[in-house]
Design a protein around this motif. Structure first.
Motif, PDB file in Angstrom:
ATOM      1  N   ALA A  33       0.775 -65.892 -38.132  1.00 17.77           N
ATOM      2  CA  ALA A  33      -0.666 -65.808 -37.912  1.00 17.77           C
ATOM      3  C   ALA A  33      -1.081 -64.405 -37.492  1.00 17.77           C
ATOM      4  N   ILE A  34      -0.247 -63.723 -36.706  1.00 19.70           N
ATOM      5  CA  ILE A  34      -0.573 -62.355 -36.301  1.00 19.70           C
ATOM      6  C   ILE A  34      -0.721 -61.458 -37.529  1.00 19.70           C
ATOM      7  N   VAL A  35       0.231 -61.543 -38.448  1.00 20.27           N
ATOM      8  CA  VAL A  35       0.209 -60.701 -39.633  1.00 20.27           C
ATOM      9  C   VAL A  35      -0.938 -61.095 -40.563  1.00 20.27           C
ATOM     10  N   GLU A  36      -1.165 -62.403 -40.750  1.00 18.91           N
ATOM     11  CA  GLU A  36      -2.204 -62.844 -41.674  1.00 18.91           C
ATOM     12  C   GLU A  36      -3.604 -62.518 -41.151  1.00 18.91           C
ATOM     13  N   LEU A  37      -3.820 -62.676 -39.864  1.00 16.45           N
ATOM     14  CA  LEU A  37      -5.122 -62.302 -39.300  1.00 16.45           C
ATOM     15  C   LEU A  37      -5.356 -60.798 -39.405  1.00 16.45           C
ATOM     16  N   GLY A  75     -18.440 -65.351 -46.706  1.00 14.53           N
ATOM     17  CA  GLY A  75     -19.067 -64.234 -46.017  1.00 14.53           C
ATOM     18  C   GLY A  75     -18.309 -63.745 -44.815  1.00 14.53           C
ATOM     19  N   GLY A  76     -17.055 -64.111 -44.695  1.00 12.87           N
ATOM     20  CA  GLY A  76     -16.250 -63.625 -43.581  1.00 12.87           C
ATOM     21  C   GLY A  76     -16.534 -64.396 -42.304  1.00 12.87           C
ATOM     22  N   GLY A  77     -16.000 -63.914 -41.225  1.00 10.91           N
ATOM     23  CA  GLY A  77     -16.163 -64.581 -39.943  1.00 10.91           C
ATOM     24  C   GLY A  77     -14.827 -64.893 -39.317  1.00 10.91           C
ATOM     25  N   PHE A  78     -14.708 -64.591 -38.053  1.00  5.84           N
ATOM     26  CA  PHE A  78     -13.431 -64.769 -37.368  1.00  5.84           C
ATOM     27  C   PHE A  78     -13.081 -66.241 -37.193  1.00  5.84           C
ATOM     28  N   ALA A  79     -14.084 -67.067 -36.869  1.00  2.00           N
ATOM     29  CA  ALA A  79     -13.832 -68.494 -36.679  1.00  2.00           C
ATOM     30  C   ALA A  79     -13.380 -69.145 -37.982  1.00  2.00           C
ATOM     31  N   LEU A  80     -14.004 -68.756 -39.111  1.00  2.00           N
ATOM     32  CA  LEU A  80     -13.597 -69.304 -40.403  1.00  2.00           C
ATOM     33  C   LEU A  80     -12.185 -68.876 -40.758  1.00  2.00           C
ATOM     34  N   SER A  81     -11.822 -67.646 -40.439  1.00  2.00           N
ATOM     35  CA  SER A  81     -10.457 -67.182 -40.696  1.00  2.00           C
ATOM     36  C   SER A  81      -9.444 -68.020 -39.936  1.00  2.00           C
ATOM     37  N   ILE A  82      -9.740 -68.323 -38.682  1.00  2.00           N
ATOM     38  CA  ILE A  82      -8.841 -69.141 -37.873  1.00  2.00           C
ATOM     39  C   ILE A  82      -8.700 -70.539 -38.470  1.00  2.00           C
ATOM     40  N   ALA A  83      -9.823 -71.136 -38.894  1.00  2.00           N
ATOM     41  CA  ALA A  83      -9.787 -72.487 -39.458  1.00  2.00           C
ATOM     42  C   ALA A  83      -8.969 -72.532 -40.747  1.00  2.00           C
ATOM     43  N   ARG A  91      -6.723 -59.052 -27.636  1.00  2.00           N
ATOM     44  CA  ARG A  91      -7.382 -60.346 -27.461  1.00  2.00           C
ATOM     45  C   ARG A  91      -7.402 -61.114 -28.782  1.00  2.00           C
ATOM     46  N   THR A  92      -7.822 -60.448 -29.851  1.00  2.00           N
ATOM     47  CA  THR A  92      -7.850 -61.118 -31.148  1.00  2.00           C
ATOM     48  C   THR A  92      -6.465 -61.196 -31.776  1.00  2.00           C
ATOM     49  N   ALA A  93      -5.594 -60.251 -31.449  1.00  2.00           N
ATOM     50  CA  ALA A  93      -4.266 -60.201 -32.069  1.00  2.00           C
ATOM     51  C   ALA A  93      -3.302 -61.208 -31.456  1.00  2.00           C
ATOM     52  N   VAL A  94      -3.575 -61.685 -30.245  1.00  2.00           N
ATOM     53  CA  VAL A  94      -2.658 -62.607 -29.571  1.00  2.00           C
ATOM     54  C   VAL A  94      -3.296 -63.984 -29.353  1.00  2.00           C
ATOM     55  N   LEU A  95      -4.496 -64.024 -28.813  1.00  2.00           N
ATOM     56  CA  LEU A  95      -5.125 -65.308 -28.505  1.00  2.00           C
ATOM     57  C   LEU A  95      -5.418 -66.109 -29.766  1.00  2.00           C
ATOM     58  N   ALA A  96      -5.946 -65.441 -30.807  1.00  2.00           N
ATOM     59  CA  ALA A  96      -6.259 -66.158 -32.043  1.00  2.00           C
ATOM     60  C   ALA A  96      -5.001 -66.725 -32.715  1.00  2.00           C
ATOM     61  N   PRO A  97      -3.908 -65.951 -32.858  1.00  2.83           N
ATOM     62  CA  PRO A  97      -2.687 -66.556 -33.406  1.00  2.83           C
ATOM     63  C   PRO A  97      -2.148 -67.709 -32.570  1.00  2.83           C
ATOM     64  N   PRO A 111     -12.684 -53.790 -31.937  1.00  2.28           N
ATOM     65  CA  PRO A 111     -11.295 -53.348 -31.721  1.00  2.28           C
ATOM     66  C   PRO A 111     -10.312 -54.407 -32.187  1.00  2.28           C
ATOM     67  N   ASP A 112      -9.693 -54.172 -33.306  1.00  3.19           N
ATOM     68  CA  ASP A 112      -8.735 -55.110 -33.883  1.00  3.19           C
ATOM     69  C   ASP A 112      -7.674 -54.296 -34.588  1.00  3.19           C
ATOM     70  N   TRP A 113      -6.407 -54.699 -34.455  1.00  2.00           N
ATOM     71  CA  TRP A 113      -5.302 -53.894 -34.986  1.00  2.00           C
ATOM     72  C   TRP A 113      -5.405 -53.704 -36.503  1.00  2.00           C
ATOM     73  N   GLY A 114      -5.662 -54.787 -37.236  1.00  7.31           N
ATOM     74  CA  GLY A 114      -5.760 -54.663 -38.682  1.00  7.31           C
ATOM     75  C   GLY A 114      -6.951 -53.822 -39.114  1.00  7.31           C
ATOM     76  N   LEU A 115      -8.095 -54.011 -38.462  1.00  3.47           N
ATOM     77  CA  LEU A 115      -9.289 -53.234 -38.802  1.00  3.47           C
ATOM     78  C   LEU A 115      -9.111 -51.769 -38.447  1.00  3.47           C
TER      79      LEU A 115
END
Length: 273
Positions: free
Chosen positions: A219-223, A147-155, A88-94, A238-242
């Protein structure tokens, strides 16, 4: 011998007419593929064989078996289920990053190439500044300080995905802006927005599609890299990089825990060690 349409009584044969109807435009085919990917990612947690967050210390670092196809991690969580849920995070976010970056860069590139002058100069100088900055390094600094955050990473990754796309698309616009059909549209009194939307943007649409696909892969690799450093998704998600970061210390005892989530990543651009 040339291929000519098969005619029946002066008309195209039913077979060729049916083939023409079944042929989908490229954009429709791409839309179907990505809609299918989005649906798969949304329903991923429901098709996983186990709860990706369920912890069972008694089953930690087990190898592949019929019950756990890819084994378990240090907390006894099923690796296969976590990989499925992590899609979900590895495909939808990119996809979101690529769509945002390509949309914004297309607008700016068309404006810069068509308007020229000061508009082109301002967009070009800002783009040069962004292009000269290492995107992943700055993303790590910004996300880490805030301070991290998934939304900030996407932006952040969306903004730093603009420069290369703007350069490519602007060059394509400059190549076409002085062609006879654009000049004819101007002399016919066609409004500027209509020229941009009906003439220039369709002309560079192949490059737009190409930029989108390239942006998705980056984006997949950078996220995954941000998640690997603990700056993307929340800990334990559950995230591939984590998953790769959590299980890299177990390479000697259970290689599946780290190798399985690493497989979807690009071999040419892996997360930093």
């Amino acid at each position: 011998m040339t291929n000519t349409p098969v005619l029946t009584g002066g008309r195209v044969s039913p077979r060729r007419r049916l083939a023409g109807r079944l042929k989908l435009p490229v954009t429709v085919g791409i839309s179907i593929v990505f809609t299918a990917l989005a649906v798969i990612c949304v329903i991923a947690p429901f098709v996983a064989p186990h709860d990706p967050a369920f912890i069972d210390p008694a089953k930690s670092f087990q190898g592949p078996s019929l019950d756990h196809l890819l084994g378990t991690d240090q907390l006894g969580r099923d690796i296969a289920s976590r990989i499925i849920a992590g899609a979900r995070t590895a495909v939808l976010a990119p996809l979101a990053i690529a769509a945002g970056a390509v949309l914004i860069s297309t607008v700016l590139a068309v404006l810069a190439g068509y308007a020229g002058g000061r508009v082109d100069a301002v967009i070009g100088r800002v783009n040069d500044v962004l292009y000269s900055i290492p995107s992943l390094t700055v993303a790590i600094v910004i996300v880490g300080v805030v301070g991290g955050g998934f939304a900030l990473s996407i932006a952040v990754l969306t903004v730093f995905g603009l420069p290369s796309n703007i350069r490519l698309l602007r060059a394509a616009v400059l190549e076409r802006v002085n062609l006879p059909y654009i000049e004819a549209a101007k002399m016919s009194g066609v409004s500027t927005p209509r020229i941009l939307l009906t003439q220039l943007v369709p002309a560079i649409s192949p490059l737009i599609v190409t930029s989108f696909f390239l942006q998705v892969t980056f984006a997949i690799v950078e996220l995954s890299s941000l998640s690997f450093l603990g700056l993307g998704v929340a800990p334990g998600s559950p995230d591939w990089g984590l998953m790769l970061a959590e299980n890299r210390s177990a390479l000697s005892s259970n290689v599946w825990a780290a190798a399985a989530p690493d497989c979807p990543l690009s071999p040419s651009r892996s997360p930093p060690t």
